[in-house]
Design an enzyme around this catalytic site. Structure first.
Site, short mmCIF file in Angstrom:
data_model
loop_
_atom_site.label_atom_id
_atom_site.label_comp_id
_atom_site.label_asym_id
_atom_site.label_seq_id
_atom_site.Cartn_x
_atom_site.Cartn_y
_atom_site.Cartn_z
N THR A 45 7.09 31.43 45.71
CA THR A 45 7.15 30.98 44.72
C THR A 45 8.97 31.87 44.09
OG1 THR A 45 5.45 32.15 43.17
CG2 THR A 45 8.09 32.66 41.72
N HIS A 94 1.09 33.36 52.77
CA HIS A 94 -0.39 33.13 52.19
C HIS A 94 -1.12 32.04 52.11
CE1 HIS A 94 -1.22 32.50 48.42
NE2 HIS A 94 0.40 32.77 48.24
N GLN A 97 0.82 24.13 49.95
CA GLN A 97 0.12 23.53 50.17
C GLN A 97 -0.64 22.93 51.16
OE1 GLN A 97 -2.84 24.41 48.88
NE2 GLN A 97 -1.95 26.33 47.52
N THR A 142 17.38 43.87 52.96
CA THR A 142 16.84 44.23 54.41
C THR A 142 15.68 43.02 54.52
OG1 THR A 142 17.46 46.42 54.26
CG2 THR A 142 15.75 45.31 55.92
N ASN A 156 -2.37 21.58 44.48
CA ASN A 156 -2.85 23.19 44.97
C ASN A 156 -4.18 23.04 43.80
OD1 ASN A 156 -1.55 23.20 42.83
ND2 ASN A 156 -2.06 24.97 41.89
N CYS A 177 -3.33 30.84 39.92
CA CYS A 177 -2.38 31.05 39.03
C CYS A 177 -2.86 31.41 37.47
CB CYS A 177 -1.05 30.47 39.07
SG CYS A 177 0.22 30.94 40.71
#
Length: 379
Positions: free
Chosen positions: A73, A202, A180, A238, A152, A325
């Site tokens: 995102t 992920h 995807q 960081t 997706n 989502c």
């Protein structure tokens, strides 16, 4: 009792054991800040550089073209809003499609509120964007075209290479959300012809909370955040060293086993489809029959609600009706709506997405549970 079969790999994947092993030392021993000049920092910096090289290799890019982000995102927002800001002095028009993920669609709608003109292209009944429609929509002041690589929900793969042949000669930036597709099919940035490309860790067996944006050399992009000069000045803060290491390990793993994984995914997907087709008359496939992800099966079960069906099989199967989502929203899928799927068919839709850990026994169990539940609900 056995855990339910997991067939929601398009929502997220488990972290691969090899990836978890790669991450662990950077949570415990190698905890340094990559910006520090001592040995702890230098080790962390070297690990980030190695991971950048692995992610670059996965998509055929240069390491310096990879920007690490917190998720897909964030990468999509940086690509879309960053490109718009960089070109706002001379351009005021943007193009996307009606089936994009919210992390693409919402930045476009935000830019429209800020005065940009946004063309949202339709898709055909298979969920594909027409390159001809892209060409017709282009104007002299078009700054960016953003079309996802693979959907997706239904898995349809978009003709990105053909679209690039239209945008590149005109000097129009092209972005694709490949969250995807990476790790499931070959994704080579230069071959696709894109200027910007999004990855989500992920979705290919890395942890949640890490992603990347490919930024082709010379592509104008304005950072959305300010701070120190991390990530080529495009993403301050960081670096999340352990998860970046994990993303690199997942990229290496995906690249090594891509062909074998593709064959496995397609076999399991088609095994499930055949099982369901044999017992459920008028089962309807949603999406392109051939040009789709090898792991994705979106089908409509006649005469029942997809949500009710999944509730009925919850002890045996974990899957979804569409994008994670929108998992709490029982409205008809916007993707299926854009494909002009009838309301009745859209209501019965279920997305079944397999992964590298899916076994033939998993498919048998899931298929039998779905068939039995459908027969009960129909009765």
């Amino acid at each position: 009792m056995n855990a339910p079969v997991y067939l929601d790999y398009n929502a997220t994947t488990p972290v691969a054991p090899e990836v978890a092993d790669a991450i662990e030392p950077y949570l415990r021993e190698h905890f340094g800040n990559p910006s520090s000049s001592h040995i702890y920092g230098l080790r962390a910096k070297a690990a980030v550089a190695q991971a950048r090289g692995e992610v670059a290799a996965l998509i055929g890019a240069r390491p310096e073209e990879i920007v690490f982000t917190g998720c897909a995102t964030e990468a999509n927002n940086l690509a879309i809003q960053g490109a718009a800001r960089a070109l706002s002095g001379t351009k005021r028009h943007l193009i996307t499609s009606a089936i994009e993920h919210p992390s693409v669609m919402q930045p476009f709608l935000k830019l429209r509120e800020e005065g940009w003109e946004v063309t949202i292209l339709p898709v055909d009944r298979n969920g594909r964007v027409s390159p001809i429609a892209v060409e017709r929509a282009i104007r002299p002041d078009t700054a960016l075209v953003s079309i996802m690589h693979a959907n997706n929900e239904v898995g349809t793969i978009q003709p990105i290479e053909e679209i690039a042949q239209i945008t590149r000669p005109k000097g129009i930036l092209l972005h694709t959300d490949a969250a995807q597709s990476a790790g499931k099919i070959q994704v080579i940035a230069q071959k696709l012809g894109v200027d910007l490309l999004t990855l989500a860790g992920h979705k290919f067996y890395a942890p949640k909370g890490v992603g990347a944006l490919y930024v082709r050399m010379g592509t104008p992009l304005t950072p959305l955040q300010v701070g120190a000069n991390h990530e080529h000045g495009l993403r301050p803060g960081t670096e999340n060293v352990p998860f970046i290491v994990g993303l690199g390990a997942a990229a290496k793993l995906s690249r090594k086993r891509l062909l074998k994984a593709q064959a496995h995914l397609k076999t399991r997907r088609d095994q499930l489809h055949a099982h369901l087709q044999a017992e459920i008359p008028r089962l309807a496939l949603n999406g392109h029959a051939e040009e789709r992800l090898p792991n994705t099966l979106n089908v409509s079960f006649p005469g029942v609600s997809g949500h009710k069906l999944l509730e009925a099989v919850a002890l045996d199967l974990a899957a979804s009706t569409g994008s994670a989502c929108h998992s709490g929203d029982h409205a008809v899928s916007g993707v299926l709506g854009a494909m002009k799927v009838s309301t009745a068919r859209a209501i019965g839709a279920v997305r079944l997405s397999v992964g590298i850990y899916t076994t033939p026994a998993d498919i048998d169990r899931a298929g039998m549970a779905l068939i039995a539940a459908w027969k009960v609900l129909r009765a």
